[in-house]
Write a protein that holds these residues in place. Structure first.
Motif, short mmCIF file in Angstrom:
data_model
loop_
_atom_site.label_atom_id
_atom_site.label_comp_id
_atom_site.label_asym_id
_atom_site.label_seq_id
_atom_site.Cartn_x
_atom_site.Cartn_y
_atom_site.Cartn_z
N TYR A 207 45.19 46.68 50.73
CA TYR A 207 44.81 46.28 49.30
C TYR A 207 46.15 46.17 48.43
N PHE A 208 46.23 45.08 47.74
CA PHE A 208 47.17 44.92 46.61
C PHE A 208 46.39 44.97 45.37
N ILE A 209 46.62 46.09 44.26
CA ILE A 209 45.90 46.28 43.19
C ILE A 209 46.85 46.12 41.89
N PHE A 210 46.73 45.25 40.93
CA PHE A 210 47.47 45.13 39.79
C PHE A 210 46.91 45.21 38.46
N GLY A 211 47.62 45.41 37.51
CA GLY A 211 46.81 45.31 36.22
C GLY A 211 47.78 44.02 35.69
N HIS A 212 47.86 44.12 34.26
CA HIS A 212 48.84 43.22 33.65
C HIS A 212 48.42 42.06 33.08
N ARG A 213 47.55 41.24 34.10
CA ARG A 213 47.05 39.90 33.90
C ARG A 213 45.95 39.59 33.03
N HIS A 214 45.13 40.97 32.93
CA HIS A 214 43.80 40.83 32.09
C HIS A 214 42.83 39.98 32.65
N ILE A 215 42.92 39.64 33.91
CA ILE A 215 41.81 38.86 34.49
C ILE A 215 41.15 39.52 35.82
N PRO A 216 39.89 39.76 36.00
CA PRO A 216 39.35 40.53 36.89
C PRO A 216 39.28 39.39 38.23
N ILE A 217 39.61 39.76 39.28
CA ILE A 217 39.40 39.09 40.66
C ILE A 217 39.69 39.61 41.94
N ILE A 218 39.06 39.59 43.11
CA ILE A 218 39.23 40.25 44.22
C ILE A 218 39.69 38.77 45.17
N ALA A 219 40.68 38.61 45.90
CA ALA A 219 40.68 37.73 46.73
C ALA A 219 41.36 38.23 48.00
N ASP A 220 40.97 37.37 49.33
CA ASP A 220 41.69 37.45 50.84
C ASP A 220 42.98 37.11 50.56
N ILE A 221 43.83 37.77 51.47
CA ILE A 221 45.32 37.36 51.35
C ILE A 221 45.21 36.42 52.94
N PRO A 222 45.60 35.14 53.07
CA PRO A 222 45.22 34.52 54.29
C PRO A 222 45.82 35.04 55.38
N ASP A 223 45.32 34.92 56.56
CA ASP A 223 45.76 35.34 57.81
C ASP A 223 46.30 36.79 57.79
N SER A 224 45.35 37.73 57.18
CA SER A 224 45.51 39.11 56.99
C SER A 224 44.25 39.75 56.82
N LYS A 225 44.53 41.08 57.02
CA LYS A 225 43.12 41.94 56.52
C LYS A 225 43.10 42.43 55.38
N ALA A 226 44.16 42.13 54.65
CA ALA A 226 44.55 42.64 53.27
C ALA A 226 43.77 41.82 52.07
N LYS A 227 43.78 42.54 51.01
CA LYS A 227 42.97 42.01 49.79
C LYS A 227 43.64 42.02 48.59
N PHE A 228 43.58 41.15 47.76
CA PHE A 228 44.36 41.28 46.53
C PHE A 228 43.42 41.26 45.31
N ALA A 229 43.82 42.09 44.40
CA ALA A 229 43.11 42.37 43.36
C ALA A 229 43.68 42.66 41.97
N LEU A 230 43.14 41.92 40.81
CA LEU A 230 43.73 42.04 39.65
C LEU A 230 42.48 42.92 38.90
N LEU A 231 42.77 43.95 38.07
CA LEU A 231 41.79 44.74 37.53
C LEU A 231 41.08 44.17 36.15
N GLY A 232 41.63 43.17 35.49
CA GLY A 232 40.79 43.01 34.10
C GLY A 232 41.45 43.76 33.25
N ASP A 233 40.75 44.02 32.36
CA ASP A 233 41.28 44.70 31.24
C ASP A 233 39.95 45.45 30.47
N TRP A 234 40.14 46.35 29.42
CA TRP A 234 39.12 46.99 28.79
C TRP A 234 39.22 46.44 27.19
#
Length: 256
Positions: A207-234
């Protein structure tokens, strides 16, 4: 620590301090309610930056306020929950106070950790990925020791007020009000490009998890077991991620 405390929690971008004291206090109370809810099963909590909209530690002074939030962090740490804090672009002038006085584990650079059998790459997210050369130059200026030395000689009443005005807080809040349901094109997302490149040489990362962008999302990384996540905000989303006992990654919204 309870044997049930096996979950890892990830959240970011509280921006306490804006747009005004009342709104900031309301968010602070919501955060405290969230911490109270998760403390029974949280093994570790990772806050990926921008706790405060501005923070600067003078030799004997820190910005006033946030005492309820900081006390809650200290309470959880003393109960056995590890709390990690990554510096963000708004609170990059945090140095030792949260570590020495509250007891958090502080990170100034991206880290790869292991949680419940999954490898996770974490960062606030600013300055990563290709392009955005102007911001990276600006960040280097802000991180310069000499510039920090000069700023600390400004009286806190002036320095903090000036810094908050630079954040252009009212326009900042309005931008995020308009972006409550924002959708992004991942192909143009710098942090997604960063994750794609890093995944090429680090295929063991789940998993790749980041803040900063203020957008909540989880997406697959193509041709990989990995996932990409943006945490959104409070500020508008009140979202966070969990890695549960089985290593599954989910994106959740807190309803206070």
């Amino acid at each position: 620590m309870s044997i049930d405390q096996k979950k890892y929690y990830f959240l970011s971008d509280f921006h306490l301090g804006i747009p005004d004291n009342k709104s900031s206090r309301e968010r602070e109370i919501i955060l405290i309610n969230w911490f109270n809810e998760v403390k029974t099963d949280a093994k570790e909590i990772y806050i990926l930056g921008d706790i405060f909209d501005f923070w600067f530690e003078y030799s004997k002074v820190v910005p006033k306020g946030y005492v309820r939030f900081l006390a809650k962090l200290a309470e959880l740490i003393e109960s056995g929950v590890k709390i990690h804090v990554f510096h963000g672009n708004h609170d990059l002038w945090e140095f030792k106070y949260l570590r020495d006085e509250i007891g958090v584990i502080y990170h100034r650079k991206p880290e790869t950790i292991e949680c419940n059998g999954k490898k996770i790459h974490l960062a606030h997210g600013d300055g990563l990925g290709p392009d955005d050369i102007f911001y990276k130059l600006l960040l280097r200026i802000f991180e310069g020791k000499f510039n920090q030395f000069l700023f600390k000689w400004i009286h806190p009443d002036l320095g903090i007020r000036f810094a908050l005005s630079l954040s252009n807080k009212h326009r900042y809040i309005k931008r995020h009000e308009r972006g409550k349901d924002i959708q992004i094109n991942l192909d143009n997302e710098l942090l997604y490009k960063y994750a794609l490149e890093k995944n090429k040489d680090n295929t063991e990362i789940d998993y790749f998890i980041f803040g900063h962008r203020h957008i909540p999302i989880i997406a697959d990384i193509p041709d990989s077991k990995a996932k990409f996540a943006l945490l959104g905000d409070w500020m508008t989303h009140y979202t966070y991620c969990i890695v549960d006992e089985s290593g599954n990654l989910t994106l959740n919204k807190f309803i206070s």
